[in-house]
Design a protein around this motif. Structure first.
Motif, PDB file in Angstrom:
ATOM      1  N   PRO A  62       0.969  -1.275   0.125  1.00 28.51           N
ATOM      2  CA  PRO A  62       0.095   0.050   0.058  1.00 28.51           C
ATOM      3  C   PRO A  62       0.986   1.298   0.008  1.00 28.51           C
ATOM      4  CG  PRO A  62      -0.982  -1.589   1.583  1.00 28.51           C
ATOM      5  CD  PRO A  62       0.575  -1.905   0.944  1.00 28.51           C
ATOM      6  N   ASN A  63       2.213   1.217   0.519  1.00 28.25           N
ATOM      7  CA  ASN A  63       2.912   2.312   0.660  1.00 28.25           C
ATOM      8  C   ASN A  63       3.692   2.734  -0.829  1.00 28.25           C
ATOM      9  OD1 ASN A  63       4.834   0.502   0.806  1.00 28.25           O
ATOM     10  ND2 ASN A  63       5.796   0.943   2.676  1.00 28.25           N
ATOM     11  N   GLY A  64       3.363   1.795  -1.760  1.00 24.81           N
ATOM     12  CA  GLY A  64       4.166   2.034  -2.924  1.00 24.81           C
ATOM     13  C   GLY A  64       5.434   1.102  -3.023  1.00 24.81           C
ATOM     14  N   GLU A  65       5.857   0.467  -1.682  1.00 27.92           N
ATOM     15  CA  GLU A  65       7.224  -0.156  -2.092  1.00 27.92           C
ATOM     16  C   GLU A  65       6.664  -1.777  -2.794  1.00 27.92           C
ATOM     17  OE1 GLU A  65       8.483  -0.642   1.799  1.00 27.92           O
ATOM     18  OE2 GLU A  65       9.783   0.920   1.581  1.00 27.92           O
ATOM     19  N   ALA A  66       7.483  -2.397  -3.153  1.00 24.00           N
ATOM     20  CA  ALA A  66       7.127  -3.766  -3.667  1.00 24.00           C
ATOM     21  C   ALA A  66       8.256  -5.024  -3.091  1.00 24.00           C
ATOM     22  CB  ALA A  66       7.407  -3.732  -4.979  1.00 24.00           C
ATOM     23  N   ILE A  67       7.709  -6.233  -3.033  1.00 23.06           N
ATOM     24  CA  ILE A  67       8.665  -7.176  -2.896  1.00 23.06           C
ATOM     25  C   ILE A  67       8.427  -8.331  -3.873  1.00 23.06           C
ATOM     26  CG2 ILE A  67       6.708  -8.011  -1.089  1.00 23.06           C
ATOM     27  CD1 ILE A  67       9.053  -9.234   0.638  1.00 23.06           C
ATOM     28  N   GLY A  68       9.383  -9.133  -4.071  1.00 29.79           N
ATOM     29  CA  GLY A  68       9.135 -10.233  -4.921  1.00 29.79           C
ATOM     30  C   GLY A  68       9.352 -11.510  -4.056  1.00 29.79           C
ATOM     31  N   VAL A  69       8.687 -12.842  -4.459  1.00 32.34           N
ATOM     32  CA  VAL A  69       8.685 -13.799  -3.918  1.00 32.34           C
ATOM     33  C   VAL A  69       8.743 -15.010  -4.686  1.00 32.34           C
ATOM     34  CG1 VAL A  69       7.610 -15.264  -1.984  1.00 32.34           C
ATOM     35  CG2 VAL A  69       7.317 -12.917  -1.884  1.00 32.34           C
ATOM     36  N   LEU A  70       9.936 -15.709  -4.712  1.00 32.39           N
ATOM     37  CA  LEU A  70      10.101 -16.853  -5.718  1.00 32.39           C
ATOM     38  C   LEU A  70       9.957 -18.176  -4.898  1.00 32.39           C
ATOM     39  CD1 LEU A  70      11.220 -18.284  -8.491  1.00 32.39           C
ATOM     40  CD2 LEU A  70      13.461 -17.610  -7.594  1.00 32.39           C
ATOM     41  N   ALA A  71       9.316 -19.362  -5.240  1.00 35.47           N
ATOM     42  CA  ALA A  71       9.159 -20.562  -4.787  1.00 35.47           C
ATOM     43  C   ALA A  71      10.139 -21.379  -5.560  1.00 35.47           C
ATOM     44  CB  ALA A  71       7.987 -21.186  -4.801  1.00 35.47           C
ATOM     45  N   ASP A  72      11.456 -21.541  -5.121  1.00 37.48           N
ATOM     46  CA  ASP A  72      12.363 -22.271  -5.926  1.00 37.48           C
ATOM     47  C   ASP A  72      12.363 -23.644  -6.172  1.00 37.48           C
ATOM     48  OD1 ASP A  72      14.607 -22.425  -7.830  1.00 37.48           O
ATOM     49  OD2 ASP A  72      16.142 -21.818  -6.124  1.00 37.48           O
ATOM     50  N   THR A  73      11.356 -23.921  -6.979  1.00 35.92           N
ATOM     51  CA  THR A  73      11.247 -25.194  -7.117  1.00 35.92           C
ATOM     52  C   THR A  73      10.629 -25.614  -8.533  1.00 35.92           C
ATOM     53  OG1 THR A  73       9.825 -27.361  -6.648  1.00 35.92           O
ATOM     54  CG2 THR A  73       8.720 -25.246  -6.294  1.00 35.92           C
ATOM     55  N   THR A  74      10.985 -26.870  -8.857  1.00 36.94           N
ATOM     56  CA  THR A  74      10.602 -27.308 -10.572  1.00 36.94           C
ATOM     57  C   THR A  74       9.441 -28.161 -10.520  1.00 36.94           C
ATOM     58  OG1 THR A  74      12.060 -29.100 -10.582  1.00 36.94           O
ATOM     59  CG2 THR A  74      13.044 -27.241 -11.313  1.00 36.94           C
TER      60      THR A  74
END
Length: 331
Positions: free
Chosen positions: A209-221
């Motif tokens: 909501p404050n304009g910041e961002a976060i990325g999340v990766l599930a590192d699985t095939t």
């Protein structure tokens, strides 16, 4: 599918991006072929799979109580009895790669049991903690529930967070409220509700909501469910064991993607002709029809760099073959 790359001379195999149709008025060029066939990467039976601890395919009534069975649901997900060897809690973490990037695991043993990364350009970057960032603590820490078959991870973010990413899927760019399954398949005729397409990317970009961002990766095939249906919660469900990699929060989505690129690399610079117009359909029945289409583009002064053909060019739909009866002059 095969790409026929149109060139403007008898020896060239790549043509420039044309700004108008004048350069296209030339004899029909040589063709450079790039075979590409759509494959169904995963196959699912319409009924649950069953494995028993007995060597017999069936359990007798007397021995049925001792049979151990493993079931999957209609989506192909492994299911396991509730409360059996299930662990839960906050994930452990360590800083990796650069400032603001963290690796999360359910436990130290799970960290050691995880498969090597095929997402990172340098797989060792995922395994190597940053020594000068030992005091770093992530802003958000995921929770987990893990058993012998499945691992569920949830990341609670501030109310009002919106979600993007989740790989190549149908529907709108904003993925808030959606569920996606990384189970890539030949999804011809897909629609807005299709949850799996031709590529799988277990990745979510969250804008706070404050304009910041976060990325999340599930590192699985492995097959992974990305559940964004709960307000401001990212949920991954996949077979054990796999780590979660977070990027940020950073000041903007662009900053998150920049950090992600340091882990997984960047897109190569495409050749100039690939940015031109591509004529594609399903499909052309003969080489004469392909030549007719190319000739018509030139006669009408319409720029065209590539003509694509679907699987009908093949001999019996076998990859890396051509039907000599109807495609002889293209071979």
């Amino acid at each position: 599918m095969v790409r026929f790359h149109l060139s403007t001379t008898a020896t060239a195999t790549a043509s420039p991006l044309h700004s108008h149709g004048v350069e296209l008025v030339a004899p029909f060029p040589l063709l450079s072929l790039t075979p590409h066939h759509r494959h169904r990467h995963h196959f699912q039976l319409p009924f649950p799979s069953l494995s028993a601890s007995t060597s017999s395919p069936r359990c007798s009534r007397r021995k049925r109580a001792s049979c151990s069975c493993k079931m999957t649901d209609s989506q192909g997900k492994a299911t396991q009895p509730a409360g059996r060897d299930v662990r839960s809690g906050d994930m452990i973490f360590q800083p990796i790669l650069e400032k603001g990037v963290f690796r999360f695991d359910c436990s130290a043993d799970d960290r050691a049991a995880a498969f090597p990364s095929v997402s990172f350009v340098n797989a060792k970057d995922r395994e190597t903690p940053i020594t000068n960032a030992a005091e770093a603590v992530p802003t958000f820490i995921p929770t987990y529930q893990s058993g012998s078959e499945s691992q569920t991870v949830q990341l609670q973010l501030p109310a009002g967070t919106s979600f993007y990413g989740s790989g190549e899927v149908s529907g709108q760019l904003e993925r808030t409220g959606k569920r996606v399954f990384t189970w890539n398949t030949d999804a011809w005729g897909y629609g807005p509700g299709t949850t799996s397409l031709y590529q799988s990317h277990p990745w979510v970009l969250a804008v706070l909501p404050n304009g910041e961002a976060i990325g999340v990766l599930a590192d699985t095939t492995k097959r992974c469910e990305i559940d964004l249906s709960t307000e401001s919660v990212i949920k991954f469900v996949a077979p054990s064991f796999y780590p979660i990699i977070s990027f940020g929060p950073f000041p903007s989505p662009a900053a998150v993607l920049s950090s992600l690129s340091h882990a997984i690399g960047t897109v190569f610079m495409p050749p100039k002709w690939s940015l031109g117009y591509h004529q594609c359909r399903w499909s052309y029945d003969s080489d004469l029809r392909v030549r007719e289409v190319a000739k018509t583009f030139r006669e009408k002064g319409i720029p065209c760099d590539v003509i694509w053909m679907d699987i009908d060019y093949m001999d019996g739909f076998r990859c890396f073959t051509f039907d000599k009866a109807c495609m002889l002059r293209i071979i």
